[in-house]
Design an enzyme around this catalytic site. Structure first.
Site, PDB file in Angstrom:
ATOM      1  CG  HIS A 285     -26.413   4.789  -6.225  1.00 30.39           C
ATOM      2  ND1 HIS A 285     -25.946   6.021  -6.622  1.00 30.39           N
ATOM      3  CD2 HIS A 285     -25.728   4.459  -5.098  1.00 30.39           C
ATOM      4  CE1 HIS A 285     -25.006   6.423  -5.768  1.00 30.39           C
ATOM      5  NE2 HIS A 285     -24.855   5.494  -4.842  1.00 30.39           N
TER       6      HIS A 285
ATOM      7  CD  GLU B 159     -32.835  21.397  18.319  1.00 34.04           C
ATOM      8  OE1 GLU B 159     -32.633  20.189  18.074  1.00 34.04           O
ATOM      9  OE2 GLU B 159     -32.998  21.835  19.471  1.00 34.04           O
TER      10      GLU B 159
ATOM     11  CG  HIS C 296     -25.725   0.689  -2.765  1.00 31.44           C
ATOM     12  ND1 HIS C 296     -26.839   1.237  -2.178  1.00 31.44           N
ATOM     13  CD2 HIS C 296     -24.783   1.683  -2.777  1.00 31.44           C
ATOM     14  CE1 HIS C 296     -26.582   2.491  -1.843  1.00 31.44           C
ATOM     15  NE2 HIS C 296     -25.341   2.776  -2.191  1.00 31.44           N
TER      16      HIS C 296
ATOM     17  CG  HIS D 153     -26.806  26.647  25.948  1.00 30.70           C
ATOM     18  ND1 HIS D 153     -26.243  25.475  26.396  1.00 30.70           N
ATOM     19  CD2 HIS D 153     -28.152  26.465  25.976  1.00 30.70           C
ATOM     20  CE1 HIS D 153     -27.216  24.625  26.691  1.00 30.70           C
ATOM     21  NE2 HIS D 153     -28.375  25.195  26.439  1.00 30.70           N
TER      22      HIS D 153
HETATM   23  C1  LIG Z   1     -26.482  11.405   5.189  1.00 30.08           C
HETATM   24  C2  LIG Z   1     -25.863  10.459   4.224  1.00 30.08           C
HETATM   25  N1  LIG Z   1     -24.896   9.637   4.659  1.00 30.08           N
HETATM   26  C3  LIG Z   1     -24.290   8.804   3.795  1.00 30.08           C
HETATM   27  C4  LIG Z   1     -24.637   8.789   2.474  1.00 30.08           C
HETATM   28  C5  LIG Z   1     -23.922   7.857   1.505  1.00 30.08           C
HETATM   29  N2  LIG Z   1     -24.835   6.768   1.114  1.00 30.08           N
HETATM   30  C6  LIG Z   1     -25.519   6.802  -0.029  1.00 30.08           C
HETATM   31  S1  LIG Z   1     -26.525   5.479  -0.226  1.00 30.08           S
HETATM   32  C7  LIG Z   1     -26.019   4.818   1.235  1.00 30.08           C
HETATM   33  C8  LIG Z   1     -26.580   3.499   1.704  1.00 30.08           C
HETATM   34  C9  LIG Z   1     -28.040   3.540   1.730  1.00 30.08           C
HETATM   35  O1  LIG Z   1     -28.571   2.301   1.966  1.00 30.08           O
HETATM   36  P1  LIG Z   1     -30.059   1.998   1.516  1.00 30.08           P
HETATM   37  O2  LIG Z   1     -30.929   3.101   1.922  1.00 30.08           O
HETATM   38  O3  LIG Z   1     -30.402   0.653   2.021  1.00 30.08           O
HETATM   39  O4  LIG Z   1     -29.980   2.042  -0.048  1.00 30.08           O
HETATM   40  P2  LIG Z   1     -29.960   0.807  -1.051  1.00 30.08           P
HETATM   41  O5  LIG Z   1     -28.752  -0.016  -0.701  1.00 30.08           O
HETATM   42  O6  LIG Z   1     -31.216   0.086  -0.836  1.00 30.08           O
HETATM   43  O7  LIG Z   1     -29.838   1.438  -2.397  1.00 30.08           O
HETATM   44  C10 LIG Z   1     -25.088   5.641   1.848  1.00 30.08           C
HETATM   45  C11 LIG Z   1     -24.447   5.329   3.142  1.00 30.08           C
HETATM   46  C12 LIG Z   1     -25.644   9.679   2.067  1.00 30.08           C
HETATM   47  N3  LIG Z   1     -26.039   9.761   0.802  1.00 30.08           N
HETATM   48  N4  LIG Z   1     -26.247  10.484   2.962  1.00 30.08           N
END
Ligand SMILES: Cc1ncc(C[n+]2csc(CCOP(=O)(O)OP(=O)(O)O)c2C)c(N)n1
Length: 666
Positions: A35, A414, A266, A476
């Site tokens: 990334h 939690e 990204h 529960h």
């Molecule tokens: C809990 C979770 N869900 C999905 C992902 C997959 N994922 C990695 S980065 C991303 C998008 C994040 O967007 P942003 O925070 O705006 O990052 P940027 O595009 O600025 O790098 C996703 C959905 C993850 N790493 N963790």
């Protein structure tokens, strides 16, 4: 912390930041995976933070009073690796960066705590880092209340992106931090309007600043590419009386000629052309991959050493402090002998007096012994304190702005609780434990997984561990939870069967610095079966013979509240001249670590095995073998008085005895 308000500051920052950009895009390009956008977008913010504000000394990444830096948006891992390399942290090499995302490199896809000094926590699952940072900031305040500014006075900085803020866990973490007034927590939000699918407007229209303000944070919006804006905001944040969120408007992939500002930057390599174009656009002096000019690297190395004076001054204060010994012991985290002695005394008393108590109550009794003899434990519950029995007499509440207590009311959060406990454990000086119902371990699950992945000492107190909770019914009543938690590598799942075992399991959980533990504890009372005292911790081997029988034909395997049933079934079988042994199995994970000889001996090689557990069968077959039987749950539970519910599902001593007899017939 002033910065010179000159064009020089902007261009100097930009040049230093470009080193991050170049290393990041080259690392991703070499791996052809990763990334680049986030590191390129947040490079200016990171540069101002590290060069002017962050209190650290790269030569001693574990200096206890360092500021913590958490990259919650862990997919931007190359940002962190570039910073660690440029600042001159130990261990990391340029070669590691060149092998980003390869199995021979510590620069893994997402930052993994323990692989390199300076990685404060494992991130990647979005949002977790924010809640970890809340735990770290809370740990700092708790230790500050005890040891004063001279020994503990640092900040926690967290980078978070749109993804982190959209995740539900961020709500829990943010509202909790705001409530507690964790004013040394500073979030730098990468407000780039882009996530994977495209612009964030596809899925979100929250006013992030208003959201944080509503939760009690101080906020500010800045241009994340203007050095002076960044420095001014960070200066302003230093003396806040609330946690601070700075929304940094950035351009994802800043510098990439075609992909900047788009989701194309990204999560994939930019491609050779775009990398070349970016280096041109950034006026980088060379197209050579991973090239950082000597003068820029030296400047970064100076930044990495700028905290040396502060660190040395801290060492002097520490060495001269009356509290030095107490501080060092707390940070070392060894269980004090007084705790072990108190647990022994409790075990002896329990064996002598044989009380019938629920293991949640037994856990409270163990915690009384522990908490009075060790300041490291910080307890809490997600609004189930009277049910989880997590608060012992001497624990005073932690309250907004008052961190002198040792008990945290996490509220109904939690997930946030579990992740904050990870942060506290990572901070050091604290052994966190926190409670909820076992069924809600699912709400905590991802953070439990990260405790296990990181190998840190966090103790989950999960009560109401079966249909034995009765009237609250199937919503529960956990049935699949033990199996699913046992499936998690590195997590110690303890299900003690009486007060003695509960004390032993607590002792094991406290002593294990490298694993999280989860206590599955009953709501209902159960008899003490460990009626002969021994100092030996019988639970340490995970399973042991609780009742032997000469020429046994049957071995009854049980955990927790069902050990009592196994004992009763044993009596029923004995009345019919069928000799049966009882094996208590409070911790499968520890049992699996024993020698094959020990395991075979405990399981009784020439006996028919019948397991009883008020949960699903999944996992038990490896112990039962092909000729055994299982008595437990086949689906969800039911609402009713617990004894009736047990009967309803056939989890009775009679049924266990019957199952043994049928199994013997083959
Ligand atoms: C809990 C979770 N869900 C999905 C992902 C997959 N994922 C990695 S980065 C991303 C998008 C994040 O967007 P942003 O925070 O705006 O990052 P940027 O595009 O600025 O790098 C996703 C959905 C993850 N790493 N963790």
């Amino acid at each position: 912390m002033s910065s010179s308000n000159t064009p020089d500051f902007q261009s100097h920052t930009r040049t230093l930041a470009n080193a991050i950009r170049v290393l990041s895009m080259d690392g991703v390009q070499a791996a052809n995976s990763g990334h680049p956008g986030l590191p390129m977008g947040m490079a200016d913010v990171a540069t101002v933070l590290f060069s002017k504000f962050l209190k650290f000394d790269a030569s001693d990444p574990n200096w206890p009073d360092r500021d913590r830096f958490v990259l919650s948006n862990g997919h931007g891992s190359m940002l962190l690796y570039s910073l660690l390399y440029l600042n001159g942290y130990p261990k990391i090499t340029l070669d590691n960066l060149k092998h980003f995302r390869k199995v021979d490199s510590p620069c893994a896809g997402h930052p993994e705590h323990g692989t390199l000094p300076g990685i404060e926590t494992t991130t990647g699952p979005l949002g977790q880092g924010i809640a970890n940072a809340v735990g770290m900031a809370l740990a700092e305040r708790i230790l500050n209340a005890r040891f004063g500014d001279g020994l503990v006075d640092h900040k926690t900085y967290v980078f978070a992106g749109d993804g982190c803020l959209m995740e539900g866990i961020s709500h829990e973490a943010i509202s909790f931090a705001g409530h507690l007034k964790l004013n040394k927590l500073i979030m730098l939000y990468d407000d780039n309007h882009i996530s994977i699918d495209g612009p964030t407007s596809l899925s979100d229209s929250t006013d992030a600043l208003k959201r944080f303000e509503a939760a009690g944070w101080a906020t500010r919006r800045i241009d994340g590419h203007k050095a002076q804006d960044i420095a001014d905001a960070l200066s302003w944040a230093q003396d806040s009386d609330k946690p601070v969120m700075i929304a940094c408007r950035t351009i994802i992939g800043f510098g990439a000629p075609k992909k900047a500002g788009t989701s194309k930057a990204h999560g994939e390599a930019l491609g050779p052309e775009e990398v070349a174009g970016a280096k041109k656009e950034l006026n980088w002096p060379s197209q050579e991959a991973f090239f950082v000019p000597d003068d820029i690297l030296s400047e970064w190395r100076r930044i990495g050493a700028r905290g040396e004076g502060a660190r040395k001054a801290w060492i002097e204060r520490h060495d001269a402090s009356d509290l030095k010994k107490a501080f060092d012991e707390l940070l070392k985290g060894d269980v004090p002998p007084a705790v072990v002695a108190a647990i022994m005394a409790l075990k002896k008393k329990a064996s002598d007096e044989k009380p019938a108590v629920a293991t949640r109550k037994a856990s409270e009794m163990a915690l009384e012994a522990i908490n009075t003899n060790w300041q490291a434990t910080i307890g809490g519950s997600a609004d189930l304190t009277p049910s989880n029995n997590t608060k012992t007499k001497e624990l005073k509440d932690i309250a907004p702005g008052d961190f002198s207590g040792r008990y945290i009311h996490y509220g109904i959060r939690e997930h946030g609780m579990a992740a904050a406990m990870n942060g506290m454990a990572l901070h050091g000086g604290i052994v966190p434990y926190g409670g909820t119902f076992l069924v809600f371990s699912d709400y905590c699950r991802h953070s439990i997984r990260l405790s296990a992945l990181m190998g840190i000492r966090v103790i989950y107190v999960m009560t109401h561990d079966s249909i034995g909770l009765g009237e609250d019914g199937p919503t529960h009543e956990p049935v699949e939870h033990l199996a699913s938690l046992r499936a998690m590598p590195g997590l110690r799942v303890f299900r003690p069967g009486d007060l003695v075992e509960t004390a032993e399991c607590w002792q094991l959980a406290l002593a294990d610095k490298d694993h999280p533990s989860l206590m599955a504890l009953s709501r209902q009372n159960m008899a003490t079966f460990r009626t002969t005292h021994t100092d030996e911790n019988l639970c340490a081997k995970g399973a042991y013979v609780a009742a032997e029988a000469p020429n046994a034909k049957v071995t009854l395997l049980a955990t927790g509240s069902e050990v009592e049933l196994a004992f009763k079934a044993r009596d029923l079988l004995a009345a019919e001249n069928i000799a049966a042994r009882v094996v208590s199995m409070p911790c499968w994970e520890l049992f699996e670590q024993q020698s094959a000889t020990y395991r075979d001996g405990v399981l009784g090689p020439n006996t028919v095995k019948v397991a009883v557990e008020a949960a699903v069968r999944f996992g038990w077959d490896r112990y039962i073998g092909p000729n055994g039987a299982f008595v437990g749950m086949q689906g969800f539970g039911a609402s009713g008085p617990y004894k009736d519910v047990y009967k309803h599902f056939g989890i009775t001593a009679e049924h266990v005895a019957e199952a043994a007899k049928s199994a013997l017939k083959g």
